[in-house]
Design a protein around this motif. Structure first.
Motif, PDB file in Angstrom:
ATOM      1  N   LEU A  93      49.446 -51.367 136.361  1.00  0.00           N
ATOM      2  CA  LEU A  93      48.755 -50.381 137.197  1.00  0.00           C
ATOM      3  C   LEU A  93      47.760 -49.535 136.423  1.00  0.00           C
ATOM      4  O   LEU A  93      47.084 -48.692 137.011  1.00  0.00           O
ATOM      5  CB  LEU A  93      49.772 -49.432 137.834  1.00  0.00           C
ATOM      6  N   GLU A 122      53.464 -47.963 141.968  1.00  0.00           N
ATOM      7  CA  GLU A 122      52.766 -48.161 143.245  1.00  0.00           C
ATOM      8  C   GLU A 122      52.963 -46.960 144.168  1.00  0.00           C
ATOM      9  O   GLU A 122      52.034 -46.525 144.847  1.00  0.00           O
ATOM     10  CB  GLU A 122      53.255 -49.441 143.935  1.00  0.00           C
ATOM     11  N   GLU A 123      54.170 -46.421 144.193  1.00  0.00           N
ATOM     12  CA  GLU A 123      54.450 -45.257 145.030  1.00  0.00           C
ATOM     13  C   GLU A 123      53.657 -44.040 144.546  1.00  0.00           C
ATOM     14  O   GLU A 123      53.076 -43.296 145.347  1.00  0.00           O
ATOM     15  CB  GLU A 123      55.955 -44.952 145.007  1.00  0.00           C
TER      16      GLU A 123
END
Length: 162
Positions: A93, A122-123
């Motif tokens: 990420l 991702e959250e």
């Protein structure tokens, strides 16, 4: 970080505790108030009181406290807490977080700060993107609430019942 039990926390010289509390939240007024409210009847009373104080910072205090936090996805050597708190952020990420952090910082003039413990990268990215729609004053209140959550987590590691 050295954990201390509540009895030791209540009786230790303030100068011994000041740097430990500043590692939890680097706001001198908060540290001083937490120390002057001693002794605490229980660990939960301590956590509740210190957490409430952390949730009520001035804008200048919020900005000062953020200065001690790395960007989400960024690692700092010597940081006692952030690496573990951001353990859900992985290298895949990195570019997306870097780009999103830059957008956030351009919009609000400060780093994106979020309670990261137990959340995936991702959250954290999705939360950042949703917060870009906030107006600056609302976002500062959100940041204060996130700082309070981070502080409570750190205080739970600092002060034990035993």
């Amino acid at each position: 970080m050295h954990a201390v039990n509540l009895n030791r926390f209540n009786s230790a010289p303030a100068d011994d505790l000041r740097p430990l509390l500043a590692d939890c939240l680097s706001v001198p007024r908060w540290v001083d108030t937490v120390l002057t409210e001693r002794p605490y009847a229980s660990r939960e009373a301590f956590i509740e009181s210190a957490g409430a104080l952390a949730a009520d910072l001035t804008a200048d205090e919020i900005h000062a406290a953020m200065a001690g936090h790395p960007r989400i996805g960024e690692r700092r050597t010597g940081d006692r807490f952030s690496s573990a708190e951001q353990s859900g952020v992985d290298a895949s990420l990195a570019d997306r977080l870097r780009t999103a952090n830059e957008r956030y910082e351009q919009r609000f003039g400060h780093i994106y700060l979020v309670f990261a413990s137990g959340r995936s990268g991702e959250e954290l990215l999705a939360i950042l993107q949703s917060r870009l729609d906030n107006d600056p004053s609302a976002e500062l209140r959100v940041v204060n609430a996130e700082l309070a959550k981070i502080t409570i987590l750190r205080l739970r590691k600092l002060v034990t019942d035993e």
